[in-house]
Design a protein around this motif. Structure first.
Motif, PDB file in Angstrom:
ATOM      1  N   LEU A 185       5.064 -38.901  43.013  1.00 43.98           N
ATOM      2  CA  LEU A 185       5.265 -37.460  43.092  1.00 43.98           C
ATOM      3  C   LEU A 185       4.151 -36.730  42.348  1.00 43.98           C
ATOM      4  CD1 LEU A 185       8.973 -36.422  42.480  1.00 43.98           C
ATOM      5  CD2 LEU A 185       7.458 -35.623  44.266  1.00 43.98           C
ATOM      6  N   ARG A 186       3.872 -37.215  41.150  1.00 51.31           N
ATOM      7  CA  ARG A 186       2.843 -36.561  40.337  1.00 51.31           C
ATOM      8  C   ARG A 186       1.492 -36.636  41.037  1.00 51.31           C
ATOM      9  NH1 ARG A 186       3.253 -38.162  34.137  1.00 51.31           N
ATOM     10  NH2 ARG A 186       1.252 -37.125  34.270  1.00 51.31           N
ATOM     11  N   GLU A 187       1.230 -37.766  41.672  1.00 46.77           N
ATOM     12  CA  GLU A 187      -0.039 -37.906  42.394  1.00 46.77           C
ATOM     13  C   GLU A 187      -0.124 -36.897  43.541  1.00 46.77           C
ATOM     14  OE1 GLU A 187      -0.503 -42.018  43.524  1.00 46.77           O
ATOM     15  OE2 GLU A 187      -0.489 -42.620  41.418  1.00 46.77           O
ATOM     16  N   LYS A 188       0.991 -36.730  44.249  1.00 46.75           N
ATOM     17  CA  LYS A 188       0.994 -35.764  45.354  1.00 46.75           C
ATOM     18  C   LYS A 188       0.776 -34.345  44.849  1.00 46.75           C
ATOM     19  CE  LYS A 188       3.613 -37.990  49.044  1.00 46.75           C
ATOM     20  NZ  LYS A 188       2.426 -38.523  49.676  1.00 46.75           N
ATOM     21  N   LEU A 189       1.439 -34.025  43.749  1.00 42.02           N
ATOM     22  CA  LEU A 189       1.272 -32.688  43.186  1.00 42.02           C
ATOM     23  C   LEU A 189      -0.171 -32.475  42.747  1.00 42.02           C
ATOM     24  CD1 LEU A 189       4.582 -32.488  41.143  1.00 42.02           C
ATOM     25  CD2 LEU A 189       4.012 -31.159  43.167  1.00 42.02           C
ATOM     26  N   LEU A 230       8.844 -28.713  38.902  1.00 41.48           N
ATOM     27  CA  LEU A 230       8.979 -30.156  39.037  1.00 41.48           C
ATOM     28  C   LEU A 230       7.854 -30.872  38.298  1.00 41.48           C
ATOM     29  CD1 LEU A 230      10.328 -32.625  40.385  1.00 41.48           C
ATOM     30  CD2 LEU A 230       8.763 -32.290  42.287  1.00 41.48           C
ATOM     31  N   GLU A 231       6.640 -30.349  38.453  1.00 37.10           N
ATOM     32  CA  GLU A 231       5.498 -30.979  37.806  1.00 37.10           C
ATOM     33  C   GLU A 231       5.657 -30.950  36.288  1.00 37.10           C
ATOM     34  OE1 GLU A 231       0.796 -31.020  38.714  1.00 37.10           O
ATOM     35  OE2 GLU A 231       1.616 -29.072  38.171  1.00 37.10           O
ATOM     36  N   LYS A 232       6.078 -29.817  35.756  1.00 33.46           N
ATOM     37  CA  LYS A 232       6.320 -29.701  34.315  1.00 33.46           C
ATOM     38  C   LYS A 232       7.381 -30.703  33.888  1.00 33.46           C
ATOM     39  CE  LYS A 232       5.036 -25.017  33.013  1.00 33.46           C
ATOM     40  NZ  LYS A 232       4.839 -24.315  34.305  1.00 33.46           N
ATOM     41  N   PHE A 233       8.428 -30.784  34.716  1.00 34.86           N
ATOM     42  CA  PHE A 233       9.524 -31.705  34.420  1.00 34.86           C
ATOM     43  C   PHE A 233       9.029 -33.139  34.368  1.00 34.86           C
ATOM     44  CE2 PHE A 233      12.577 -34.700  36.192  1.00 34.86           C
ATOM     45  CZ  PHE A 233      13.615 -34.577  35.285  1.00 34.86           C
ATOM     46  N   LEU A 234       8.176 -33.514  35.319  1.00 35.47           N
ATOM     47  CA  LEU A 234       7.670 -34.882  35.366  1.00 35.47           C
ATOM     48  C   LEU A 234       6.796 -35.173  34.149  1.00 35.47           C
ATOM     49  CD1 LEU A 234       6.789 -35.178  39.145  1.00 35.47           C
ATOM     50  CD2 LEU A 234       8.686 -36.235  37.957  1.00 35.47           C
ATOM     51  N   GLU A 235       6.053 -34.165  33.703  1.00 38.51           N
ATOM     52  CA  GLU A 235       5.231 -34.368  32.517  1.00 38.51           C
ATOM     53  C   GLU A 235       6.107 -34.584  31.292  1.00 38.51           C
ATOM     54  OE1 GLU A 235       2.639 -30.991  32.606  1.00 38.51           O
ATOM     55  OE2 GLU A 235       1.564 -31.840  34.323  1.00 38.51           O
ATOM     56  N   GLY A 260       8.857 -38.833  27.473  1.00 39.82           N
ATOM     57  CA  GLY A 260      10.197 -39.257  27.042  1.00 39.82           C
ATOM     58  C   GLY A 260      11.097 -38.074  26.815  1.00 39.82           C
ATOM     59  N   GLY A 261      10.982 -37.104  27.687  1.00 37.94           N
ATOM     60  CA  GLY A 261      11.764 -35.886  27.558  1.00 37.94           C
ATOM     61  C   GLY A 261      13.193 -36.061  28.014  1.00 37.94           C
ATOM     62  N   PRO A 262      13.746 -35.000  28.578  1.00 33.73           N
ATOM     63  CA  PRO A 262      15.168 -35.012  28.956  1.00 33.73           C
ATOM     64  C   PRO A 262      15.499 -36.046  30.006  1.00 33.73           C
ATOM     65  CG  PRO A 262      14.052 -33.124  29.905  1.00 33.73           C
ATOM     66  CD  PRO A 262      13.083 -33.778  28.953  1.00 33.73           C
ATOM     67  N   ASP A 263      16.807 -36.257  30.169  1.00 33.72           N
ATOM     68  CA  ASP A 263      17.309 -37.214  31.126  1.00 33.72           C
ATOM     69  C   ASP A 263      17.059 -36.799  32.550  1.00 33.72           C
ATOM     70  OD1 ASP A 263      18.229 -39.514  30.220  1.00 33.72           O
ATOM     71  OD2 ASP A 263      20.276 -38.839  29.851  1.00 33.72           O
ATOM     72  N   PHE A 264      17.138 -37.749  33.445  1.00 34.07           N
ATOM     73  CA  PHE A 264      16.883 -37.459  34.839  1.00 34.07           C
ATOM     74  C   PHE A 264      17.960 -36.573  35.428  1.00 34.07           C
ATOM     75  CE2 PHE A 264      13.574 -38.511  37.549  1.00 34.07           C
ATOM     76  CZ  PHE A 264      14.034 -38.250  38.830  1.00 34.07           C
ATOM     77  N   ASN A 307      18.886 -33.876  34.422  1.00 36.47           N
ATOM     78  CA  ASN A 307      18.522 -32.477  34.288  1.00 36.47           C
ATOM     79  C   ASN A 307      17.435 -32.066  35.259  1.00 36.47           C
ATOM     80  OD1 ASN A 307      20.245 -32.613  32.109  1.00 36.47           O
ATOM     81  ND2 ASN A 307      18.591 -33.050  30.686  1.00 36.47           N
ATOM     82  N   MET A 308      17.170 -32.890  36.255  1.00 31.50           N
ATOM     83  CA  MET A 308      16.089 -32.612  37.179  1.00 31.50           C
ATOM     84  C   MET A 308      16.307 -31.299  37.927  1.00 31.50           C
ATOM     85  SD  MET A 308      14.572 -35.064  40.084  1.00 31.50           S
ATOM     86  CE  MET A 308      13.229 -34.548  41.132  1.00 31.50           C
ATOM     87  N   PRO A 309      15.339 -30.389  37.816  1.00 33.63           N
ATOM     88  CA  PRO A 309      15.475 -29.139  38.573  1.00 33.63           C
ATOM     89  C   PRO A 309      15.217 -29.395  40.029  1.00 33.63           C
ATOM     90  CG  PRO A 309      13.356 -29.199  37.452  1.00 33.63           C
ATOM     91  CD  PRO A 309      14.075 -30.483  37.108  1.00 33.63           C
ATOM     92  N   VAL A 310      16.172 -29.060  40.874  1.00 33.64           N
ATOM     93  CA  VAL A 310      15.979 -29.299  42.310  1.00 33.64           C
ATOM     94  C   VAL A 310      16.021 -27.963  43.039  1.00 33.64           C
ATOM     95  CG1 VAL A 310      16.904 -30.410  44.367  1.00 33.64           C
ATOM     96  CG2 VAL A 310      16.986 -31.563  42.172  1.00 33.64           C
TER      97      VAL A 310
END
Length: 72
Positions: free
Chosen positions: A32-36, A53-58, A63-67, A69-72
């Motif tokens: 995903l990060r590569e595509k972004l 999403l990109e911020k979330f992946l970073e 080692g940030g929040p749990d999955f 909490n993924m913004p969709v």
């Protein structure tokens, strides 16, 4: 080259896979990060949801929040 539509479709597909295969999430997130990054390199505008999403992946990488909490 890849069009915006192609990349966006690929991203949507990856996000779906992450939901369906959480055990592979880290690999899929990397893709995903590569595509972004590819979209950025092509000078394509990142829709707001993808910027989030990109911020979330970073944060995930750091080692940030749990999955959950993924913004969709």
């Amino acid at each position: 080259g890849m069009s915006f539509e192609n990349l966006k479709a690929g991203i949507d597909l990856l996000m779906q896979e992450i939901v369906e295969r959480p055990e592979d999430a880290h690999v899929l997130q990397e893709q995903l990060r590569e595509k972004l990054a590819e979209m950025r390199d092509l000078g394509l505008p990142l829709p707001e949801d993808l910027e989030k999403l990109e911020k979330f992946l970073e944060e995930q990488e750091e080692g940030g929040p749990d999955f959950d909490n993924m913004p969709v």
